[in-house]
Scaffold this motif. Sequence first.
Motif, mmCIF file in Angstrom:
data_model
loop_
_atom_site.group_PDB
_atom_site.id
_atom_site.type_symbol
_atom_site.label_atom_id
_atom_site.label_comp_id
_atom_site.label_asym_id
_atom_site.label_seq_id
_atom_site.Cartn_x
_atom_site.Cartn_y
_atom_site.Cartn_z
ATOM 1 N N ALA A 300 0.843 -1.242 0.115
ATOM 2 C CA ALA A 300 -0.084 0.013 0.072
ATOM 3 C C ALA A 300 0.815 1.201 0.083
ATOM 4 C CB ALA A 300 -0.918 -0.034 1.329
ATOM 5 N N ASP A 370 -17.120 -1.197 9.162
ATOM 6 C CA ASP A 370 -15.800 -0.832 8.885
ATOM 7 C C ASP A 370 -14.721 -1.944 9.549
ATOM 8 O OD1 ASP A 370 -16.360 1.561 7.402
ATOM 9 O OD2 ASP A 370 -17.079 2.424 9.033
ATOM 10 N N GLU A 392 -16.154 -5.706 2.550
ATOM 11 C CA GLU A 392 -16.944 -4.835 1.316
ATOM 12 C C GLU A 392 -17.608 -3.743 1.780
ATOM 13 O OE1 GLU A 392 -18.764 -7.407 -1.700
ATOM 14 O OE2 GLU A 392 -17.206 -8.863 -1.680
ATOM 15 N N CYS A 394 -16.687 -1.794 4.054
ATOM 16 C CA CYS A 394 -15.878 -0.875 4.996
ATOM 17 C C CYS A 394 -15.367 0.231 3.938
ATOM 18 C CB CYS A 394 -14.372 -1.635 5.056
ATOM 19 S SG CYS A 394 -13.055 -0.535 5.724
ATOM 20 N N ASP A 395 -15.846 1.597 4.091
ATOM 21 C CA ASP A 395 -15.472 2.855 3.237
ATOM 22 C C ASP A 395 -14.037 2.836 3.130
ATOM 23 O OD1 ASP A 395 -14.793 4.450 5.365
ATOM 24 O OD2 ASP A 395 -16.704 5.234 5.554
ATOM 25 N N ASN A 396 -13.825 3.723 2.331
ATOM 26 C CA ASN A 396 -12.236 3.997 1.920
ATOM 27 C C ASN A 396 -11.501 4.711 2.949
ATOM 28 O OD1 ASN A 396 -12.599 3.022 -0.731
ATOM 29 N ND2 ASN A 396 -13.168 4.901 -1.580
ATOM 30 N N GLU A 397 -12.243 5.644 3.653
ATOM 31 C CA GLU A 397 -11.809 6.460 4.717
ATOM 32 C C GLU A 397 -11.490 5.835 5.689
ATOM 33 O OE1 GLU A 397 -12.929 9.829 8.264
ATOM 34 O OE2 GLU A 397 -13.923 9.491 6.360
ATOM 35 N N ALA A 399 -10.732 2.214 5.800
ATOM 36 C CA ALA A 399 -9.743 1.356 4.925
ATOM 37 C C ALA A 399 -8.373 1.988 5.042
ATOM 38 C CB ALA A 399 -10.157 1.015 3.471
ATOM 39 N N ASP A 400 -8.302 3.161 4.622
ATOM 40 C CA ASP A 400 -7.079 4.172 4.864
ATOM 41 C C ASP A 400 -6.478 4.326 5.954
ATOM 42 O OD1 ASP A 400 -7.105 4.086 1.924
ATOM 43 O OD2 ASP A 400 -7.552 6.455 1.937
ATOM 44 N N HIS A 415 -2.446 -5.001 0.957
ATOM 45 C CA HIS A 415 -3.886 -5.325 1.130
ATOM 46 C C HIS A 415 -4.398 -6.351 0.095
ATOM 47 C CE1 HIS A 415 -8.023 -2.694 0.194
ATOM 48 N NE2 HIS A 415 -8.087 -3.913 0.504
#
Length: 509
Positions: A300, A370, A392, A394-397, A399-400, A415
Amino acid sequence: MTNPLPPSCPVSVIGSGAMGSGIAQVAARAGHPVRLFDARPGAAASAVDAVCQRLSTLAAKGKLSTDEARAAASRLSAAASLADLADSGLVIEAIVEDLEAKRGLFRELEALVGADCLFATNTSSISVTAIAAGLHNPRRLAGMHFFNPAPVMALVEIVSGLATDRATADTLFATATAWGKTPVHAKSTPGFIVNRVARPYYSEALRLLHECVTDIVTLDALMRDAAGFRMGPFELMDLIGLDVNFAVTNSIWQAFFNDPRYTPSQIQQEYVAAGWLGRKTGRGFHDYEDGVVKPDPETAAALPPPAGIVLHGTSPLAEALAQRLTARDVPFTREAQANDGRVATAGKARLYVTDGRSATRRAAETGTADTVVVDLASNYATTSRLAVAMAETCDNEAADASVALLQAAGIAVSHLRDAPGLPVMRTVAMLANEASDAVNQGVANAAAIDTAMRLGVGYPRGPLEWADAIGLPTIRTVLANLADAYGEDRYRISPLIEQRYYAAGTGQP
């Protein structure tokens, strides 16, 4: 205690290939007069010359004295015929892996040598019981399975067939010890200890590749960097030879009457069909042609440390993260163990150590959208890489934030696509399961299996030792969740794990 064969006892080795000549070198260095025989004209004499040259090279490097090298070389000779082996006290066979060839050889030897001569086969895959079945006195034969290169590798599996006399096995065990080796006793079953217990190391990696969880390079990197294995599974298969590794898997699968636990991989079959056999052909799972640059593992991109890091409880991962974040002056707070078992919180992200469920299933069953699952590591305090998977939902924020938390602790993050379990945890669980079944079926005791896997294939820990470190409840949970997710008998739990789990009271409601 059983005594080893005395150094004055003549030892004969049949088969002058890499294994046979290596065994001859070991026996000669231990003080025995050694005769090497090969049915191919001139092969034994050439092998003796090569062993003498190796001894001289070792002396030149200071790894043994010149006198020791000369003495060992003087004890080596090539035999012109099997009749020259008549006064042997021990004959070790290291010929082609063919049952009838081995049976025929030992039948011929039985008519030549004395009644007290012991027979040993270096077979790695053929039943010792079946090899001995053609003898008038099968009690004198056992397996003496060296690992390549025999002069270097410490492990020797002493394998008893149904008819093997205990005194035969004990004498070979004591002799291997006197030769500077570390022997272990094993029962003659498919794969003995090492070739059987090692199957999940390859099969789980191949299954994850088949499911497109990640790529070959990343799986290898995770098993090296996070699990502590010397080589990743695909690197190791390339070194062994994909044809050889595939043949061993097929042999064990068939010998266990097509037990799904040992089912061969269609992907590996395709590579073998293509002639991509590994290093020896210049192409296998990796490309070994000159000038080819090996790709990097999936990693990542770097992110800034997240705000509001909370570590929960005192699990190995939580403790390691606390130490690593502190060393890097990254702020965090600590709380008691959370009811849902999470290890850390970063923003909206909830991080858990994988328990064999996919992140998506765990999120659905706990109502935590999340959800991020983190893989096992041999040592979280020092690991340089970890695998993660996100639900699936889990939002991008979130995950980051989970990736940024691990990066802030100095860990490279791979990842992976979400699937049941993560590579290190499911591989270790399956290795422990296979080792437990081997103990349960009387193949060997736990100490012998752990020793064999450390010395025979260089595992960082024995699989049963590792299971104890992780805890049987965790191993059992991971296996149960994999079995439930796949609906396959492949992931059935060893009765020994079940027995010890309940004996410890962990199964009490």
